[in-house]
Write a protein that holds these residues in place. Structure first.
Motif, short mmCIF file in Angstrom:
data_model
loop_
_atom_site.label_atom_id
_atom_site.label_comp_id
_atom_site.label_asym_id
_atom_site.label_seq_id
_atom_site.Cartn_x
_atom_site.Cartn_y
_atom_site.Cartn_z
N THR A 144 0.86 -1.20 0.01
CA THR A 144 -0.07 -0.14 -0.15
C THR A 144 0.95 1.33 -0.11
O THR A 144 2.31 1.16 0.23
N GLY A 145 0.15 2.44 -0.21
CA GLY A 145 1.10 3.70 -0.25
C GLY A 145 2.15 3.49 -1.38
O GLY A 145 1.90 3.41 -2.35
N ARG A 146 3.38 3.84 -0.87
CA ARG A 146 4.42 3.93 -1.66
C ARG A 146 4.85 2.43 -2.38
O ARG A 146 5.42 2.46 -3.36
N PHE A 147 4.15 1.43 -1.88
CA PHE A 147 4.46 0.06 -2.35
C PHE A 147 3.26 -0.31 -3.09
O PHE A 147 2.73 -1.46 -3.23
N GLU A 148 2.27 0.59 -3.51
CA GLU A 148 1.10 0.23 -4.16
C GLU A 148 1.31 -0.33 -5.60
O GLU A 148 2.56 -0.32 -6.16
N ASN A 149 0.53 -1.39 -5.81
CA ASN A 149 0.59 -2.37 -6.78
C ASN A 149 1.78 -3.28 -6.90
O ASN A 149 2.17 -3.76 -7.83
N GLN A 150 2.32 -3.52 -5.66
CA GLN A 150 3.43 -4.50 -5.40
C GLN A 150 3.02 -5.61 -4.52
O GLN A 150 2.29 -5.31 -3.58
N MET A 151 3.62 -6.62 -4.88
CA MET A 151 3.41 -7.91 -4.05
C MET A 151 4.66 -8.35 -3.24
O MET A 151 5.51 -8.45 -4.12
N ILE A 152 4.79 -8.83 -2.39
CA ILE A 152 5.99 -9.35 -1.67
C ILE A 152 5.69 -10.66 -1.06
O ILE A 152 4.73 -10.88 -0.28
N LEU A 153 6.57 -11.71 -1.55
CA LEU A 153 6.42 -12.92 -1.06
C LEU A 153 7.65 -13.68 -0.43
O LEU A 153 8.65 -13.19 -1.14
N SER A 154 7.54 -14.50 0.48
CA SER A 154 8.57 -15.34 0.97
C SER A 154 8.58 -16.45 0.16
O SER A 154 7.54 -17.20 0.00
N ARG A 155 9.59 -16.96 -0.58
CA ARG A 155 9.79 -18.02 -1.30
C ARG A 155 9.50 -19.53 -0.56
O ARG A 155 8.82 -20.30 -0.81
N LYS A 156 9.96 -19.16 0.62
CA LYS A 156 9.77 -20.33 1.76
C LYS A 156 8.09 -20.72 1.93
O LYS A 156 7.78 -21.76 1.86
N ALA A 157 7.56 -19.42 2.28
CA ALA A 157 6.06 -19.56 2.29
C ALA A 157 5.36 -20.10 1.42
O ALA A 157 4.43 -20.95 1.48
N LEU A 158 5.66 -19.78 0.14
CA LEU A 158 5.07 -19.87 -1.00
C LEU A 158 5.06 -21.39 -1.49
O LEU A 158 4.31 -21.99 -1.88
N HIS A 159 6.19 -21.95 -1.13
CA HIS A 159 6.43 -23.42 -1.41
C HIS A 159 5.82 -24.11 -0.11
O HIS A 159 5.20 -25.24 -0.75
N GLU A 160 5.76 -23.81 0.87
CA GLU A 160 5.02 -24.62 2.05
C GLU A 160 3.67 -24.40 1.73
O GLU A 160 2.78 -25.59 2.05
N GLY A 161 2.84 -23.50 1.14
CA GLY A 161 1.51 -23.51 0.74
C GLY A 161 1.28 -24.73 -0.24
O GLY A 161 0.07 -25.04 0.00
N PHE A 162 2.02 -24.68 -1.08
CA PHE A 162 1.75 -26.01 -2.01
C PHE A 162 2.19 -27.56 -1.52
O PHE A 162 1.90 -28.51 -2.37
N SER A 163 2.87 -27.53 -0.27
CA SER A 163 3.02 -28.67 -0.12
C SER A 163 1.73 -29.62 0.45
O SER A 163 0.85 -29.04 1.40
N PRO A 164 1.70 -30.84 0.28
CA PRO A 164 0.54 -31.58 0.84
C PRO A 164 0.54 -31.65 2.34
O PRO A 164 -0.36 -32.25 3.02
N HIS A 165 2.01 -31.16 2.97
CA HIS A 165 1.76 -31.38 4.50
C HIS A 165 1.22 -30.05 5.04
O HIS A 165 1.29 -29.81 6.23
N SER A 166 0.99 -28.89 4.32
CA SER A 166 0.32 -27.88 4.77
C SER A 166 -1.25 -27.81 4.34
O SER A 166 -1.65 -26.72 3.41
N PRO A 167 -2.10 -28.40 4.89
CA PRO A 167 -3.61 -28.28 4.67
C PRO A 167 -4.00 -26.87 4.97
O PRO A 167 -3.65 -26.31 5.92
N LYS A 168 -5.06 -26.47 4.11
CA LYS A 168 -5.69 -25.49 4.30
C LYS A 168 -5.12 -23.86 4.54
O LYS A 168 -5.52 -22.95 4.92
N HIS A 169 -3.67 -24.21 4.03
CA HIS A 169 -2.87 -23.04 4.21
C HIS A 169 -1.99 -22.61 2.98
O HIS A 169 -1.25 -23.44 2.57
N ASN A 170 -2.26 -21.51 2.27
CA ASN A 170 -1.55 -21.45 1.04
C ASN A 170 -1.20 -19.89 0.97
O ASN A 170 -2.29 -19.10 0.57
#
Length: 255
Positions: A133-159
């Motif tokens: 938001t603000g000066r970071f408008e139109n930007q998204m920042i992601l953690s690679r580790k969190a991104l990968h964990e979200g698609f893991s079969p061991h991370s149910p209901k969380h992406n």
């Protein structure tokens, strides 16, 4: 990394994206990505061959419109597949979709803190993703580790990826408030708010299997509930049929 440096990087990436995306054509889907999707993205694996082709095309359209960049490492094919899948899954059932409020996705190798530096100790708030938001408008920042964990079969209901793209969808009407007006017809708004408040109360009373973060506010409830909806639809349909039906109205488009 300081906030100022991240800001300069994002501004540079945003300018780059604006200048290049005007001329950038949609690339062909890399055939080797098909097996990555089958192995790592359950949503894709459940689609028919015809729908898988449409999913591939939607991924490539997204990648032609958003600039992907990383901090301290080089994005690999699976990183790109996860980011594009996160963008496509929530809006797959709509005939056409463009994230007009996104120019850049910046990926950190791991979680980061509120100052957009690397989370280095337990006192830091470890953030997996955020929509700027603000000066970071139109930007998204992601953690690679969190991104990968979200698609893991061991991370149910969380992406994390889906979570942040749902925030972008929510924000398209001008307010990140948990009521995605671009998806939800007006007669559904009051029933939706009723469900939100009931479910948030259950979460905050420890009477729900919905992730606790969903009890923070309406916007976070929507994003957390959407994660559940796309990651474990049958379980949500069984445990939260009213919530499932309402999210189906939002995300299933013309189906």
């Amino acid at each position: 990394m300081t906030t100022a440096l991240v800001f300069l990087l994002l501004i540079g990436f945003a300018i780059y994206a604006i200048n290049t995306n005007q001329k950038k054509k949609v690339e062909q889907f890399p055939p080797k990505w098909h097996n990555l999707l089958l192995k790592h993205v359950a949503f894709y694996d459940d689609l028919s061959p015809e729908e898988q082709k449409r999913f591939q095309n939607r991924m490539m359209t997204f990648l032609s419109e958003a600039h992907l960049e990383s901090v301290g490492f080089e994005l690999n094919d699976l990183d790109k597949v996860y980011i594009a899948s996160s963008a496509v899954i929530p809006v797959f059932n709509f005939p056409e979709w463009h994230y007009r409020n996104l120019s850049t996705v910046l990926v950190y190798p791991d979680h980061f803190n509120e100052d957009l530096g690397f989370a280095q100790n337990d006192k830091d708030r470890k953030i997996g993703g955020l929509v700027g938001t603000g000066r970071f408008e139109n930007q998204m920042i992601l953690s690679r580790k969190a991104l990968h964990e979200g698609f893991s079969p061991h991370s149910p209901k969380h992406n994390t990826g889906i979570h942040e793209f749902v925030h972008l969808i929510d924000k398209l009407d001008g307010s990140t408030d948990g009521v995605p007006e671009v998806l939800m017809q007006k007669p559904y708004v009051i029933p939706w708010l009723k469900i939100i408040h009931e479910k948030m109360e259950e979460i905050n009373n420890n009477e729900s299997d919905i992730r606790h973060y969903g009890g923070t506010n309406q916007a976070e409830f929507l994003a957390v509930a959407a994660e559940y909806f796309f990651e474990k639809p049958e379980l949500m349909k069984k445990k939260h049929p009213d919530l499932y039906q309402m999210l189906a109205v939002c995300f299933q488009g013309n189906k």
